[in-house]
Scaffold this motif. Structure first.
Motif, PDB file in Angstrom:
ATOM      1  N   MET A   1       0.827  -1.208   0.000  1.00  0.00           N
ATOM      2  CA  MET A   1       0.000   0.000   0.000  1.00  0.00           C
ATOM      3  C   MET A   1       0.858   1.254   0.000  1.00  0.00           C
ATOM      4  SD  MET A   1      -2.926   1.505   0.046  1.00  0.00           S
ATOM      5  CE  MET A   1      -4.148   0.275   0.474  1.00  0.00           C
ATOM      6  N   LEU A   2       1.938   1.240   0.775  1.00  0.00           N
ATOM      7  CA  LEU A   2       2.837   2.389   0.807  1.00  0.00           C
ATOM      8  C   LEU A   2       3.321   2.738  -0.594  1.00  0.00           C
ATOM      9  CD1 LEU A   2       4.644   4.367   2.537  1.00  0.00           C
ATOM     10  CD2 LEU A   2       6.393   2.584   2.398  1.00  0.00           C
ATOM     11  N   LYS A   3       3.662   1.737  -1.377  1.00  0.00           N
ATOM     12  CA  LYS A   3       4.164   1.977  -2.732  1.00  0.00           C
ATOM     13  C   LYS A   3       3.032   2.266  -3.717  1.00  0.00           C
ATOM     14  CE  LYS A   3       6.305  -1.913  -2.436  1.00  0.00           C
ATOM     15  NZ  LYS A   3       7.105  -3.127  -2.756  1.00  0.00           N
ATOM     16  N   THR A   4       1.847   1.713  -3.451  1.00  0.00           N
ATOM     17  CA  THR A   4       0.713   1.959  -4.347  1.00  0.00           C
ATOM     18  C   THR A   4       0.242   3.400  -4.276  1.00  0.00           C
ATOM     19  OG1 THR A   4       0.037  -0.340  -4.014  1.00  0.00           O
ATOM     20  CG2 THR A   4      -1.576   1.119  -5.003  1.00  0.00           C
ATOM     21  N   THR A   5       0.563   4.096  -3.184  1.00  0.00           N
ATOM     22  CA  THR A   5       0.173   5.507  -3.090  1.00  0.00           C
ATOM     23  C   THR A   5       0.796   6.350  -4.190  1.00  0.00           C
ATOM     24  OG1 THR A   5       2.004   5.909  -1.535  1.00  0.00           O
ATOM     25  CG2 THR A   5      -0.153   5.390  -0.591  1.00  0.00           C
ATOM     26  N   SER A   6       1.822   5.827  -4.850  1.00  0.00           N
ATOM     27  CA  SER A   6       2.437   6.575  -5.948  1.00  0.00           C
ATOM     28  C   SER A   6       1.506   6.710  -7.147  1.00  0.00           C
ATOM     29  CB  SER A   6       3.737   5.882  -6.390  1.00  0.00           C
ATOM     30  OG  SER A   6       3.470   4.571  -6.847  1.00  0.00           O
ATOM     31  N   LEU A   7       0.363   5.994  -7.132  1.00  0.00           N
ATOM     32  CA  LEU A   7      -0.585   6.055  -8.246  1.00  0.00           C
ATOM     33  C   LEU A   7      -1.708   7.063  -8.027  1.00  0.00           C
ATOM     34  CD1 LEU A   7      -1.005   2.224  -8.977  1.00  0.00           C
ATOM     35  CD2 LEU A   7       0.528   3.848 -10.120  1.00  0.00           C
ATOM     36  N   VAL A   8      -1.692   7.772  -6.900  1.00  0.00           N
ATOM     37  CA  VAL A   8      -2.827   8.653  -6.605  1.00  0.00           C
ATOM     38  C   VAL A   8      -2.880   9.865  -7.521  1.00  0.00           C
ATOM     39  CG1 VAL A   8      -3.031   7.945  -4.191  1.00  0.00           C
ATOM     40  CG2 VAL A   8      -1.479   9.821  -4.814  1.00  0.00           C
ATOM     41  N   LEU A   9      -1.893  10.020  -8.386  1.00  0.00           N
ATOM     42  CA  LEU A   9      -1.973  11.080  -9.401  1.00  0.00           C
ATOM     43  C   LEU A   9      -3.192  10.877 -10.287  1.00  0.00           C
ATOM     44  CD1 LEU A   9      -0.665  13.521 -10.830  1.00  0.00           C
ATOM     45  CD2 LEU A   9       0.649  11.882 -12.205  1.00  0.00           C
ATOM     46  N   ALA A  10      -3.703   9.654 -10.346  1.00  0.00           N
ATOM     47  CA  ALA A  10      -4.883   9.372 -11.166  1.00  0.00           C
ATOM     48  C   ALA A  10      -6.134  10.036 -10.618  1.00  0.00           C
ATOM     49  CB  ALA A  10      -5.107   7.859 -11.263  1.00  0.00           C
ATOM     50  N   VAL A  11      -6.134  10.472  -9.347  1.00  0.00           N
ATOM     51  CA  VAL A  11      -7.364  11.015  -8.741  1.00  0.00           C
ATOM     52  C   VAL A  11      -7.776  12.362  -9.350  1.00  0.00           C
ATOM     53  CG1 VAL A  11      -8.390  11.799  -6.575  1.00  0.00           C
ATOM     54  CG2 VAL A  11      -7.098   9.647  -6.671  1.00  0.00           C
ATOM     55  N   PRO A  12      -6.943  13.408  -9.388  1.00  0.00           N
ATOM     56  CA  PRO A  12      -5.533  13.479  -9.037  1.00  0.00           C
ATOM     57  C   PRO A  12      -5.306  14.036  -7.627  1.00  0.00           C
ATOM     58  CG  PRO A  12      -6.125  15.413 -10.289  1.00  0.00           C
ATOM     59  CD  PRO A  12      -7.393  14.626 -10.092  1.00  0.00           C
ATOM     60  N   PHE A  13      -4.283  13.463  -6.950  1.00  0.00           N
ATOM     61  CA  PHE A  13      -3.807  13.993  -5.680  1.00  0.00           C
ATOM     62  C   PHE A  13      -2.325  14.286  -5.861  1.00  0.00           C
ATOM     63  CE2 PHE A  13      -2.007  13.460  -1.388  1.00  0.00           C
ATOM     64  CZ  PHE A  13      -2.741  14.431  -0.730  1.00  0.00           C
ATOM     65  N   THR A  14      -1.916  15.514  -5.583  1.00  0.00           N
ATOM     66  CA  THR A  14      -0.593  15.978  -6.007  1.00  0.00           C
ATOM     67  C   THR A  14       0.312  16.368  -4.844  1.00  0.00           C
ATOM     68  OG1 THR A  14      -1.467  18.229  -6.235  1.00  0.00           O
ATOM     69  CG2 THR A  14      -1.494  16.819  -8.197  1.00  0.00           C
ATOM     70  N   TYR A  15       0.148  15.703  -3.702  1.00  0.00           N
ATOM     71  CA  TYR A  15       1.010  16.038  -2.561  1.00  0.00           C
ATOM     72  C   TYR A  15       1.850  14.860  -2.082  1.00  0.00           C
ATOM     73  CZ  TYR A  15      -1.890  20.219  -2.213  1.00  0.00           C
ATOM     74  OH  TYR A  15      -2.551  21.394  -2.492  1.00  0.00           O
ATOM     75  N   ASP A  16       1.693  13.695  -2.697  1.00  0.00           N
ATOM     76  CA  ASP A  16       2.421  12.524  -2.220  1.00  0.00           C
ATOM     77  C   ASP A  16       3.892  12.605  -2.611  1.00  0.00           C
ATOM     78  OD1 ASP A  16       2.703  10.256  -4.733  1.00  0.00           O
ATOM     79  OD2 ASP A  16       1.405  11.993  -5.006  1.00  0.00           O
ATOM     80  N   LEU A  17       4.679  11.647  -2.121  1.00  0.00           N
ATOM     81  CA  LEU A  17       6.131  11.675  -2.313  1.00  0.00           C
ATOM     82  C   LEU A  17       6.516  11.568  -3.781  1.00  0.00           C
ATOM     83  CD1 LEU A  17       9.022  11.601  -1.263  1.00  0.00           C
ATOM     84  CD2 LEU A  17       8.758   9.140  -0.872  1.00  0.00           C
ATOM     85  N   THR A  18       5.883  10.676  -4.516  1.00  0.00           N
ATOM     86  CA  THR A  18       6.244  10.498  -5.925  1.00  0.00           C
ATOM     87  C   THR A  18       5.990  11.758  -6.734  1.00  0.00           C
ATOM     88  OG1 THR A  18       5.816   8.117  -5.845  1.00  0.00           O
ATOM     89  CG2 THR A  18       5.745   9.169  -8.003  1.00  0.00           C
ATOM     90  N   PHE A  19       4.833  12.387  -6.526  1.00  0.00           N
ATOM     91  CA  PHE A  19       4.539  13.616  -7.284  1.00  0.00           C
ATOM     92  C   PHE A  19       5.503  14.729  -6.882  1.00  0.00           C
ATOM     93  CE2 PHE A  19       2.493  17.585  -8.292  1.00  0.00           C
ATOM     94  CZ  PHE A  19       1.935  17.351  -9.546  1.00  0.00           C
ATOM     95  N   ALA A  20       5.837  14.826  -5.585  1.00  0.00           N
ATOM     96  CA  ALA A  20       6.742  15.886  -5.129  1.00  0.00           C
ATOM     97  C   ALA A  20       8.112  15.748  -5.777  1.00  0.00           C
ATOM     98  CB  ALA A  20       6.856  15.852  -3.609  1.00  0.00           C
ATOM     99  N   THR A  21       8.660  14.533  -5.816  1.00  0.00           N
ATOM    100  CA  THR A  21       9.977  14.346  -6.424  1.00  0.00           C
ATOM    101  C   THR A  21       9.920  14.512  -7.943  1.00  0.00           C
ATOM    102  OG1 THR A  21       9.564  11.948  -6.407  1.00  0.00           O
ATOM    103  CG2 THR A  21      10.835  12.866  -4.583  1.00  0.00           C
ATOM    104  N   ASN A  22       8.825  14.078  -8.561  1.00  0.00           N
ATOM    105  CA  ASN A  22       8.692  14.286 -10.011  1.00  0.00           C
ATOM    106  C   ASN A  22       8.615  15.769 -10.355  1.00  0.00           C
ATOM    107  OD1 ASN A  22       8.764  11.574 -10.586  1.00  0.00           O
ATOM    108  ND2 ASN A  22       6.553  11.342 -10.713  1.00  0.00           N
ATOM    109  N   ALA A  23       7.923  16.530  -9.518  1.00  0.00           N
ATOM    110  CA  ALA A  23       7.834  17.970  -9.762  1.00  0.00           C
ATOM    111  C   ALA A  23       9.211  18.627  -9.660  1.00  0.00           C
ATOM    112  CB  ALA A  23       6.858  18.604  -8.772  1.00  0.00           C
ATOM    113  N   LEU A  24       9.997  18.225  -8.660  1.00  0.00           N
ATOM    114  CA  LEU A  24      11.353  18.765  -8.529  1.00  0.00           C
ATOM    115  C   LEU A  24      12.231  18.336  -9.701  1.00  0.00           C
ATOM    116  CD1 LEU A  24      11.927  18.198  -4.708  1.00  0.00           C
ATOM    117  CD2 LEU A  24      11.608  20.392  -5.864  1.00  0.00           C
ATOM    118  N   ALA A  25      12.044  17.090 -10.174  1.00  0.00           N
ATOM    119  CA  ALA A  25      12.827  16.622 -11.314  1.00  0.00           C
ATOM    120  C   ALA A  25      12.489  17.410 -12.574  1.00  0.00           C
ATOM    121  CB  ALA A  25      12.565  15.131 -11.532  1.00  0.00           C
TER     122      ALA A  25
END
Length: 334
Positions: free
Chosen positions: A228-252
């Motif tokens: 579940m911890l790793k599946t949270t990286s898919l919440v961009l589909a909602v979209p939810f844009t505050y999780d760790l994956t989205f934050a690092t992608n935005a910085l990248a």
């Protein structure tokens, strides 16, 4: 075994102390070759990580404690915890419904598991993100008659609640099967014995069934929590844009350095996963009390060794238990 016993008995008759077996361990050259290959590969990997400037370790060190990244870790943990709580509550109810004598409850549980396990979690998250498009308002009233109550749907959480719903509902289907397997692992005789002692209903489940079922439930539930911890990286589909994956992608996307930011995200996921694994270990240890899963076999019986040194009696060689880990020597000729 017989020859050794005769030799040690003869030695005892002549007044000398019996000699213990001089066991020579079996050699495994293939293991050493495999270990050498692994060490060489590890050394090459470390050399590559240390000498390849494209990994951008300076950028990793700069952003690993960035405020946006830390906030992303917090939101990821919140998504994980709340989704698992929702999933566990639903899974407990679904597992009991599946074992119910009521066919409506039983088939409702089956349909729930079938549907949420059979559709991708990304599709479900997208659906919950678009639920306000399908249902702009919730209306309560008489079917095909007047409306008594209307509530306009909105999402002030900016996607957080739909993300929790999507993750929790999907996970509940998997946990329901895990819980059902745990409950079925407890022998029915345990319940019958508890009922014979006058225990009923919830008390039997709480005091007898669940403590035994938890040994089966905890390990896969821990794995599902990490998943579940790793599946949270898919919440961009909602979209939810505050999780760790989205934050690092935005910085990248801002720095045009995707690899260092991927390393940052991987570091935090690995750190949180490691903490969860430690917690899972202690929970398993707690619920595994009274169940011996390791058997220690002494190579030499201390009493036999002492008797052999003192020259008392013979010695008998006995295979070292079901695992064949070694031989024990027990005193004979008393």
């Amino acid at each position: 075994m017989t020859t050794h016993r005769a030799e040690t008995t003869e030695a005892a008759k002549q007044g000398g102390a019996p000699e213990l077996i001089k066991a020579v361990p079996v050699r495994h050259p293939g293991r050493w070759v495999a270990a050498a290959v692994i060490l060489i590969l590890v050394a090459l990997a470390i050399q590559s990580l240390a000498t390849n400037p494209r990994f951008g370790w300076a950028t990793v060190a700069l952003y690993i404690r960035d405020v946006n990244v830390i906030q992303g870790v917090g939101w990821t943990l919140a998504l994980t915890v709340l989704s698992m709580v929702l999933a566990i509550v639903l899974a407990v109810a679904l597992s009991f419904m599946r074992e119910s004598d009521n066919p409506i409850l039983r088939w409702t549980s089956w349909f729930w598991v079938w549907f949420f396990r059979g559709t991708p979690v990304y599709t479900q998250l997208t659906f919950w993100g678009l639920v306000t498009v399908l249902y702009p308002a919730i209306t309560l009233g008489i079917p095909f008659g007047p409306e008594l109550f209307t509530y306009v749907l909105s999402d002030p959480s900016k996607g957080f609640v739909p993300a929790v719903l999507g993750l929790g509902l999907n996970e509940s289907a998997y946990l329901a099967e895990i819980f059902r397997a745990g409950l079925k692992s407890v022998d029915k005789g345990q319940v019958e014995a508890a009922e014979a002692l006058g225990m009923r209903g919830i008390k039997v489940m709480w005091r007898i069934v669940l403590p035994q079922a938890m040994r089966v439930i905890v390990p896969p539930t821990g794995n599902e929590t990490i998943g579940m911890l790793k599946t949270t990286s898919l919440v961009l589909a909602v979209p939810f844009t505050y999780d760790l994956t989205f934050a690092t992608n935005a910085l990248a996307n801002r720095t045009y350095q995707p690899i260092p930011l991927l390393i940052v995200a991987a570091f935090w996921y690995l750190l949180v996963t490691s903490i969860l694994m430690v917690g899972q270990h202690y929970i398993e240890k707690y619920y595994g009390k009274g169940v011996d899963t390791t058997t220690r076999i002494a190579v030499v019986n201390p009493a036999a060794a002492k008797a052999a040194a003192a020259g008392v009696g013979g010695a008998e060689v006995i295979p070292g238990g079901p695992t064949g880990a070694g031989d024990t020597i027990e005193e004979s000729g008393r």
